[in-house]
Enzyme design. Structure first.
Site, PDB file in Angstrom:
ATOM      1  N   GLU A 141      55.481  26.075  37.126  1.00 45.69           N
ATOM      2  CA  GLU A 141      54.547  25.600  37.647  1.00 45.69           C
ATOM      3  C   GLU A 141      54.640  24.036  37.615  1.00 45.69           C
ATOM      4  O   GLU A 141      55.114  23.389  36.590  1.00 45.69           O
ATOM      5  CB  GLU A 141      53.099  25.882  36.817  1.00 45.69           C
ATOM      6  CG  GLU A 141      52.825  27.196  37.068  1.00 45.69           C
ATOM      7  CD  GLU A 141      51.448  27.720  36.384  1.00 45.69           C
ATOM      8  OE1 GLU A 141      50.617  26.679  36.157  1.00 45.69           O
ATOM      9  OE2 GLU A 141      51.106  28.952  35.943  1.00 45.69           O
ATOM     10  N   GLU A 182      52.250  31.274  30.080  1.00 46.41           N
ATOM     11  CA  GLU A 182      51.520  30.470  29.146  1.00 46.41           C
ATOM     12  C   GLU A 182      50.995  30.703  27.835  1.00 46.41           C
ATOM     13  O   GLU A 182      49.779  30.776  27.732  1.00 46.41           O
ATOM     14  CB  GLU A 182      50.318  29.423  30.141  1.00 46.41           C
ATOM     15  CG  GLU A 182      51.107  28.649  31.105  1.00 46.41           C
ATOM     16  CD  GLU A 182      50.281  27.761  31.668  1.00 46.41           C
ATOM     17  OE1 GLU A 182      50.601  26.715  32.403  1.00 46.41           O
ATOM     18  OE2 GLU A 182      48.929  27.882  31.311  1.00 46.41           O
TER      19      GLU A 182
END
Length: 443
Positions: free
Chosen positions: A353, A169
Site C-alpha cells: 500500500e 497491518e
C-alpha cells in the site's frame, strides 16, 4: 516521460504494478449473507466514526465487481490486491457461507479473465462479532480460529491466487485498536494490547503452517511502517522515539524474522504478555516467501511525559495530505533498505500500500488530483532509488483503487484513483488514474 516520472521499462520484467482495496471498505456488508463484524458494532457506537458511517453499502463492490475489475485492467495494472472478509465467509465465526466463497470464486476468475494477477489478503480487520464476543485478538484461541478460516478460503481460491498475505497491518489490528482505541474494538487497555500484539503474530504463524500443510505457497505478511524522527536530541526525546520505532516498526518484523521482541517495547509490554509467550516464536517464525510493506507518512516524535510509553507527536512541518499526514518519500527508500538488510534478506518485498488522501472533487466530469500525481511520482522515485541500492522490490500496489470507507473517518477521506459518488455510486477515474495508465503503457 510520463507525468509520474517513470516508464514500465525502468522496472524488472515481472514487476507487479498493482492497486489495492479491502473487503469491508468497498464490498457492502448488506449483501450476500455477510455477518456482523466488530467494525459494524464499533461504527454503531456514537463518537467512534465520523457521522456514524459504516460499511453497510460502501462502494457496492459486491454487485459492481466486474466494473471495478475493468477499471483495473483498463489502467494497465498487472495485479490486484484484494481481501476476503472473515465475517462474510463465516458470519457466526464457525459455519461457512457458501455465497461468500462463490463471490470470491467469481472475483478471482474475473481477474484472471482480464489478465490481472490476484494477490489475496485473508484478514483486513473485519473480525466476526461472534468471535469478538469471545475476546477476539485478546484470546489465544484466535490463532486456531484464523487458521480454520484461512484454510476454508484458500481451499476455494488458493489454486488461482498468485500470492497470499495472512494479516494486513498487525500494528493496527493490535496497538491502534487495543491501546489507542482508534479502531475496532476501540479498547484502551495495555493488557489487551500486549496480548493482541502477541496473538496476531501467533495467528499469522499458525495460519501459515496450516496453509503450507494444504499445499499453499507464496505466503507473506503485510506490515505497516511509519517514518519517524525525534524533534530534538534530548535523551528523553530519543528514548520516546526508540519506543515508537520498536512498537510500530520493529515488533512484528523482529518476531517473524528473528524470533524475538525489541527491548524498547518489552520494557512496557512484557508484564502484560501471556504466560509462556517466548515458546510461541517457533510458530510465529513459520517461514514466509515475501514481505509486504505499507508506507504512507511519518511522525515527529516528542516525549509526552506521564506513564509508559511517553510517545507524543509534534506538528507537521512538511507538505501534508488531506489526512494531515506529512509527505516524506525518503522514508520509503530507507524502510525498503532497512527491512531487507535487518530482517527479510533476499526475500521479495512488495509495497502493498502507498497512496494519499486528497481533497478530490468532480468538476465537469473530471477529477483533477495534482497532489496525488506528485505524491505517486515522488514515491515511485523513492522506490526506484531503493532498488538501485539493492532492495529486492518486486511490486508496488497503489492504495486505493476506489474512494472508500476510511474506517474511523467514514467516507470523508478519499484515497482512490477512481472517484466514487457515494449517493449514486458512479465511478469516475481521476487524473491520477489516467497518469498511471499513461505510465504503464510507456516504455
Amino acid at each position: 516521460m510520463s507525468k509520474l516520472g517513470f516508464t514500465r521499462a525502468e522496472f524488472p520484467e515481472g514487476f507487479a504494478f498493482g492497486t489495492a482495496t479491502s473487503a469491508y471498505q468497498i464490498e457492502g456488508v448488506k449483501f450476500g449473507g455477510c455477518g456482523e463484524s466488530h467494525w459494524d458494532t464499533f461504527a454503531a457506537t456514537p463518537g467512534n466514526v465520523e457521522r456514524a458511517e459504516d460499511g453497510w453499502i460502501a462502494c457496492d463492490h459486491y454487485n459492481r465487481w466486474e466494473e471495478d475489475l475493468d477499471l483495473i485492467r483498463d489502467a494497465g495494472f498487472d495485479a490486484y490486491r484484494f481481501s476476503t472478509s472473515w465475517a462474510r465467509v463465516m458470519p457466526d465465526g464457525e459455519s461457512v457461507n457458501g455465497e461468500a466463497l462463490d463471490f470470491y470464486d467469481r472475483l478471482v476468475d474475473g481477474m484472471l479473465a482480464r489478465g490481472i494477477r490476484p494477490f489475496a489478503t485473508l484478514y483486513h480487520w473485519d473480525l466476526p462479532s461472534a468471535l469478538a464476543d469471545k475476546g477476539g485478538w485478546t484470546n489465544r484461541d484466535v490463532a486456531a480460529w484464523f487458521a480454520d478460516y484461512s484454510r476454508t478460503v484458500m481451499a476455494r481460491i488458493g489454486d488461482r491466487v498468485e500470492a497470499t498475505a495472512t494479516i494486513n497491518e498487525p500494528w493496527c489490528v493490535a496497538w491502534l485498536s487495543h491501546f489507542m482505541g482508534i479502531h475496532a474494538p476501540g479498547l484502551r487497555d495495555i493488557r489487551a494490547a500486549a496480548r493482541a500484539m502477541h496473538h496476531v503474530l501467533l495467528a499469522h504463524g499458525t495460519a501459515t503452517q496450516a496453509l503450507r500443510a494444504e499445499g499453499i505457497d507464496n505466503i507473506g505478511i503485510v506490515t505497516n511502517l511509519e517514518g519517524s524522527d525525534p524533534v530534538d536530541d534530548r535523551p528523553e526525546t530519543l528514548a520516546a522515539h526508540a519506543r515508537n520505532h520498536a512498537i510500530y516498526n520493529e515488533w512484528f518484523l523482529s518476531a517473524v524474522f528473528k524470533g524475538e521482541y525489541p527491548e524498547a517495547a518489552l520494557e512496557g509490554l512484557e508484564p502484560h504478555l501471556p504466560t509462556g509467550w517466548q515458546e510461541d516464536f517457533a510458530t510465529i517464525q513459520a517461514p514466509v516467501d515475501w514481505l509486504g510493506i505499507n508506507y504512507y507518512s511519518r511522525h515527529r516524535i516528542v516525549n509526552a511525559g506521564g506513564p509508559w510509553p511517553q510517545i507524543g507527536y509534534a506538528d507537521a512541518v512538511e507538505e501534508t495530505t488531506a489526512f494531515g499526514w506529512e509527505v516524506t518519500p525518503h522514508h520509503l527508500t530507507n524502510f525498503l533498505l532497512w527491512a531487507s538488510r535487518e530482517y527479510s534478506g533476499d526475500l521479495p518485498i512488495h509495497i502493498t500500500e502507498n497512496g494519499m488522501a486528497g481533497h478530490d472533487y468532480l468538476l465537469d466530469g473530471e477529477v483533477p488530483d495534482p497532489q496525488r500525481i506528485k505524491y505517486l511520482r515522488d514515491h515511485f522515485a523513492a522506490a526506484k532509488a531503493a532498488m538501485d541500492q539493492g532492495a529486492p522490490l518486486a511490486g508496488y500496489f497503489v492504495w486505493s483503487l476506489l474512494d472508500n470507507y476510511e474506517w474511523a473517518h467514514g467516507y470523508d477521506k478519499r484515497f482512490g484513483l477512481v472517484h466514487v459518488d457515494f449517493d449514486t455510486l458512479e465511478r469516475t477515474p481521476k487524473a491520477s488514474w489516467h497518469a498511471m495508465k499513461e505510465a504503464l503503457k510507456s516504455g
